[in-house]
Design a protein around this motif. Structure first.
Motif, PDB file in Angstrom:
ATOM      1  N   CYS A  11       0.798  -1.214   0.021  1.00  0.00           N
ATOM      2  CA  CYS A  11      -0.065   0.138  -0.136  1.00  0.00           C
ATOM      3  C   CYS A  11       0.901   1.197   0.066  1.00  0.00           C
ATOM      4  O   CYS A  11       1.741   1.482   0.915  1.00  0.00           O
ATOM      5  N   SER A  12       0.613   2.199  -0.899  1.00  0.00           N
ATOM      6  CA  SER A  12       1.771   3.077  -1.157  1.00  0.00           C
ATOM      7  C   SER A  12       1.414   4.166  -0.166  1.00  0.00           C
ATOM      8  O   SER A  12       2.458   4.959   0.340  1.00  0.00           O
ATOM      9  N   LEU A  13       0.144   4.377   0.723  1.00  0.00           N
ATOM     10  CA  LEU A  13      -0.246   5.206   1.623  1.00  0.00           C
ATOM     11  C   LEU A  13       0.708   4.548   2.839  1.00  0.00           C
ATOM     12  O   LEU A  13       1.361   5.417   3.548  1.00  0.00           O
ATOM     13  N   ALA A  14       0.736   3.423   3.209  1.00  0.00           N
ATOM     14  CA  ALA A  14       1.093   2.949   4.499  1.00  0.00           C
ATOM     15  C   ALA A  14       2.852   2.961   4.195  1.00  0.00           C
ATOM     16  O   ALA A  14       3.579   3.354   5.311  1.00  0.00           O
ATOM     17  N   ARG A  15       3.294   2.746   3.062  1.00  0.00           N
ATOM     18  CA  ARG A  15       4.893   3.001   2.921  1.00  0.00           C
ATOM     19  C   ARG A  15       5.180   4.476   2.867  1.00  0.00           C
ATOM     20  O   ARG A  15       6.286   4.590   3.572  1.00  0.00           O
ATOM     21  N   THR A  16       4.402   5.348   2.671  1.00  0.00           N
ATOM     22  CA  THR A  16       4.689   6.696   2.854  1.00  0.00           C
ATOM     23  C   THR A  16       4.545   7.013   4.241  1.00  0.00           C
ATOM     24  O   THR A  16       5.420   8.006   4.882  1.00  0.00           O
ATOM     25  N   VAL A  17       3.526   6.625   4.860  1.00  0.00           N
ATOM     26  CA  VAL A  17       3.443   6.907   6.173  1.00  0.00           C
ATOM     27  C   VAL A  17       4.610   6.311   6.868  1.00  0.00           C
ATOM     28  O   VAL A  17       4.998   6.704   8.040  1.00  0.00           O
TER      29      VAL A  17
ATOM     30  N   SER B  95      -2.298  12.800  -2.074  1.00  0.00           N
ATOM     31  CA  SER B  95      -0.886  13.116  -2.532  1.00  0.00           C
ATOM     32  C   SER B  95       0.201  12.235  -1.910  1.00  0.00           C
ATOM     33  O   SER B  95       1.193  12.056  -2.210  1.00  0.00           O
ATOM     34  N   ILE B  96      -0.484  11.698  -0.450  1.00  0.00           N
ATOM     35  CA  ILE B  96       0.594  10.826   0.223  1.00  0.00           C
ATOM     36  C   ILE B  96       0.888   9.442  -0.701  1.00  0.00           C
ATOM     37  O   ILE B  96       1.701   8.853  -0.889  1.00  0.00           O
ATOM     38  N   VAL B  97      -0.540   8.796  -0.971  1.00  0.00           N
ATOM     39  CA  VAL B  97      -0.639   7.699  -1.978  1.00  0.00           C
ATOM     40  C   VAL B  97       0.312   7.874  -3.255  1.00  0.00           C
ATOM     41  O   VAL B  97       1.271   7.126  -3.574  1.00  0.00           O
ATOM     42  N   HIS B  98       0.126   9.101  -3.909  1.00  0.00           N
ATOM     43  CA  HIS B  98       0.978   9.506  -5.038  1.00  0.00           C
ATOM     44  C   HIS B  98       2.420   9.578  -4.924  1.00  0.00           C
ATOM     45  O   HIS B  98       3.386   8.849  -5.690  1.00  0.00           O
ATOM     46  N   TRP B  99       2.678  10.068  -3.663  1.00  0.00           N
ATOM     47  CA  TRP B  99       4.352   9.739  -3.512  1.00  0.00           C
ATOM     48  C   TRP B  99       4.864   8.527  -3.414  1.00  0.00           C
ATOM     49  O   TRP B  99       5.727   8.095  -3.879  1.00  0.00           O
ATOM     50  N   GLY B 100       3.932   7.806  -2.762  1.00  0.00           N
ATOM     51  CA  GLY B 100       4.498   6.178  -2.573  1.00  0.00           C
ATOM     52  C   GLY B 100       4.596   5.707  -3.840  1.00  0.00           C
ATOM     53  O   GLY B 100       5.479   4.750  -3.975  1.00  0.00           O
ATOM     54  N   ASN B 101       3.606   5.702  -4.667  1.00  0.00           N
ATOM     55  CA  ASN B 101       3.447   5.356  -6.044  1.00  0.00           C
ATOM     56  C   ASN B 101       4.724   5.654  -6.733  1.00  0.00           C
ATOM     57  O   ASN B 101       5.255   4.670  -7.398  1.00  0.00           O
ATOM     58  N   ILE B 102       5.164   6.747  -6.809  1.00  0.00           N
ATOM     59  CA  ILE B 102       6.545   7.408  -7.369  1.00  0.00           C
ATOM     60  C   ILE B 102       7.724   6.781  -6.755  1.00  0.00           C
ATOM     61  O   ILE B 102       8.712   6.391  -7.433  1.00  0.00           O
ATOM     62  N   HIS B 103       7.843   6.808  -5.311  1.00  0.00           N
ATOM     63  CA  HIS B 103       9.160   6.640  -4.520  1.00  0.00           C
ATOM     64  C   HIS B 103       9.342   5.294  -3.808  1.00  0.00           C
ATOM     65  O   HIS B 103      10.258   5.248  -3.325  1.00  0.00           O
ATOM     66  N   MET B 104       8.161   4.792  -3.576  1.00  0.00           N
ATOM     67  CA  MET B 104       8.104   3.637  -2.753  1.00  0.00           C
ATOM     68  C   MET B 104       7.685   2.208  -3.443  1.00  0.00           C
ATOM     69  O   MET B 104       7.541   1.419  -2.589  1.00  0.00           O
ATOM     70  N   VAL B 105       7.270   2.049  -4.509  1.00  0.00           N
ATOM     71  CA  VAL B 105       6.909   0.954  -5.098  1.00  0.00           C
ATOM     72  C   VAL B 105       8.242   0.006  -5.373  1.00  0.00           C
ATOM     73  O   VAL B 105       9.287   0.179  -5.491  1.00  0.00           O
ATOM     74  N   ASP B 106       7.902  -1.308  -5.192  1.00  0.00           N
ATOM     75  CA  ASP B 106       8.836  -2.331  -5.228  1.00  0.00           C
ATOM     76  C   ASP B 106       8.756  -2.888  -6.760  1.00  0.00           C
ATOM     77  O   ASP B 106       7.831  -2.346  -7.626  1.00  0.00           O
ATOM     78  N   SER B 107       9.271  -3.911  -7.286  1.00  0.00           N
ATOM     79  CA  SER B 107       9.638  -4.254  -8.589  1.00  0.00           C
ATOM     80  C   SER B 107       8.236  -4.749  -9.276  1.00  0.00           C
ATOM     81  O   SER B 107       7.949  -4.743 -10.184  1.00  0.00           O
ATOM     82  N   GLY B 109       5.305  -3.136  -8.898  1.00  0.00           N
ATOM     83  CA  GLY B 109       4.698  -1.991  -9.347  1.00  0.00           C
ATOM     84  C   GLY B 109       3.574  -1.527  -8.258  1.00  0.00           C
ATOM     85  O   GLY B 109       3.624  -1.969  -7.325  1.00  0.00           O
ATOM     86  N   ARG B 110       2.698  -0.586  -8.722  1.00  0.00           N
ATOM     87  CA  ARG B 110       1.611  -0.138  -7.750  1.00  0.00           C
ATOM     88  C   ARG B 110       0.684  -1.225  -7.013  1.00  0.00           C
ATOM     89  O   ARG B 110       0.098  -1.875  -8.138  1.00  0.00           O
ATOM     90  N   PRO B 111       0.358  -0.981  -5.916  1.00  0.00           N
ATOM     91  CA  PRO B 111      -0.520  -1.822  -5.303  1.00  0.00           C
ATOM     92  C   PRO B 111      -1.981  -1.350  -5.980  1.00  0.00           C
ATOM     93  O   PRO B 111      -2.770  -2.358  -5.880  1.00  0.00           O
ATOM     94  N   MET B 112      -2.163  -0.100  -6.220  1.00  0.00           N
ATOM     95  CA  MET B 112      -3.459   0.211  -6.522  1.00  0.00           C
ATOM     96  C   MET B 112      -3.431   1.407  -7.604  1.00  0.00           C
ATOM     97  O   MET B 112      -2.634   2.111  -7.774  1.00  0.00           O
ATOM     98  N   LEU B 113      -4.614   1.315  -8.731  1.00  0.00           N
ATOM     99  CA  LEU B 113      -4.577   2.169  -9.468  1.00  0.00           C
ATOM    100  C   LEU B 113      -5.846   2.997  -9.264  1.00  0.00           C
ATOM    101  O   LEU B 113      -6.919   2.646  -8.826  1.00  0.00           O
ATOM    102  N   HIS B 114      -5.908   4.270  -9.674  1.00  0.00           N
ATOM    103  CA  HIS B 114      -7.323   5.233  -9.508  1.00  0.00           C
ATOM    104  C   HIS B 114      -7.752   5.479 -11.158  1.00  0.00           C
ATOM    105  O   HIS B 114      -6.893   6.156 -11.653  1.00  0.00           O
ATOM    106  N   GLU B 115      -8.900   5.397 -10.881  1.00  0.00           N
ATOM    107  CA  GLU B 115      -9.764   5.751 -12.218  1.00  0.00           C
ATOM    108  C   GLU B 115     -10.532   6.937 -11.979  1.00  0.00           C
ATOM    109  O   GLU B 115     -11.272   6.901 -10.875  1.00  0.00           O
ATOM    110  N   HIS B 116     -10.593   7.930 -12.599  1.00  0.00           N
ATOM    111  CA  HIS B 116     -11.219   9.277 -12.644  1.00  0.00           C
ATOM    112  C   HIS B 116     -12.747   8.823 -13.491  1.00  0.00           C
ATOM    113  O   HIS B 116     -12.568   8.633 -14.623  1.00  0.00           O
ATOM    114  N   LYS B 117     -13.664   8.856 -12.499  1.00  0.00           N
ATOM    115  CA  LYS B 117     -15.015   8.510 -13.117  1.00  0.00           C
ATOM    116  C   LYS B 117     -15.386   9.501 -14.096  1.00  0.00           C
ATOM    117  O   LYS B 117     -16.064   9.299 -15.393  1.00  0.00           O
ATOM    118  N   ASN B 118     -15.149  10.616 -14.010  1.00  0.00           N
ATOM    119  CA  ASN B 118     -15.650  11.812 -14.956  1.00  0.00           C
ATOM    120  C   ASN B 118     -14.945  11.618 -16.275  1.00  0.00           C
ATOM    121  O   ASN B 118     -15.657  11.799 -17.284  1.00  0.00           O
TER     122      ASN B 118
END
Lengths: 170, 170
Positions: A11-17, B95-107, B109-118
């Motif tokens: 979880c990217s949130l947990a890792r950032t936390v 923004s916390i999740v996004h920072w984790g996505n950029i800087h804390m993911v392992d090989s 990849g991202r644990p979670m993806l976000h879809e904008h309904k709009n």
DNA sequence: ATACTACGTTCTATTTTAGAACTGTCAATA
DNA sequence: TATTGACAGTTCTAAAATAGAACGTAGTAT
């Protein structure tokens, strides 16, 4: 749960936390963005104990958020500078400040105003979608498991179901 | 420094940290945005001790971030729902999740993806200026004391001076 | 009666934090 | 030469927060 376990969570949130999720780290980072760089400056402006300050600075360096850079020889002295990874925390800091500006100010008004050098105006930060540029709200976002996901938790599945059946909210 | 002192600080970041600046509060809020609402669900999905969970939920209710709403009579049972104040935390969470996505993911990849309904696309959050719409960076922002400010600290003034004289960074 | 569900509270042991004093290095001053 | 001061930490003890498990309570279901 131990702090180290947080880093391992899918979880990217947990890792950032795990990096910034304690009282002092966020305040230290605030000072960094206000150009504080030296041990005694952090200590004086925050009132943090020297013990904890040393500990947190080490942690932030270990995570690559700060860099420990010598600024003089004899005696050797270091200052703590934000890396790019650290500078990338700016949206987090700004959104925290903005929420406080909206929901936690007293009658005297905001403690601090932000000017955007590009346009010269006082601004608030707005979070928008990278694809369509529209402002983001929680309700307009749907989450999907990504490649790094672990199988979805039963409790989440159950909550999703209940939420779909139920009427309103979140 | 005590937690209560944080609330009183003339700083929107410190006041927000007083609400969400601990390990568990942010994780609890993550669960809220994933539609978790009940005591045992929080406990099961987070592994938090019941003691602390009760404590944190009370705190979040006290600060007006969550609302304790009955969902059945006899026995009376409550669930915890995000208020508007709570929903407004979404940019912080994202923004916390996004920072984790950029800087804390392992090989993997991202644990979670976000879809904008709009717009129907997978997106990343981008923080922009409310006035000109341009993306924000730390270096493009200048801070001013606001009406709720206390006189500026000597240590900050000193740091600002040094930073102006000095060459690069932050 | 007994078991089960949901939502907490209470207890002790461990960990973290607060607060103050102390250490080491060097430069500047008396 | 001795003293003082700046800076960047480390070390110590007491207080506070957290972990982990057990217990309490109020109702429903078997």
């Amino acid at each position: 749960m131990k702090w180290d376990a947080l880093e391992e969570e899918p979880c990217s949130l947990a890792r950032t936390v795990a990096v910034i999720g304690d009282r002092w780290s966020l305040l230290i980072l605030r000072e960094c963005f206000l150009r504080i760089r030296r041990f005694d400056e952090f200590q004086a402006s925050l009132g943090i104990t020297r013990h904890l300050l040393a500990d947190r600075l080490k942690k932030l360096v270990r995570f690559g958020v700060l860099r420990r850079v010598p600024y003089q020889e004899s005696p050797k002295r270091y200052e703590y500078i934000l890396t790019q990874k650290g500078l990338d925390l700016y949206p987090i800091i700004m959104s925290i400040v903005h929420w406080g500006n909206i929901h936690m100010v007293d009658s005297r008004g905001r403690p601090m105003l932000h000017e955007h050098k590009n346009c010269g105006k006082m601004f608030d930060p707005v979070m928008v979608c990278s694809e369509c540029g529209e402002p983001l709200t929680a309700k307009a976002v749907h989450v999907h498991p990504g490649p790094g996901a672990r199988q979805s938790s039963p409790v989440h599945a159950k909550a999703q179901e209940r939420a779909k059946r139920g009427a309103e909210s979140t």
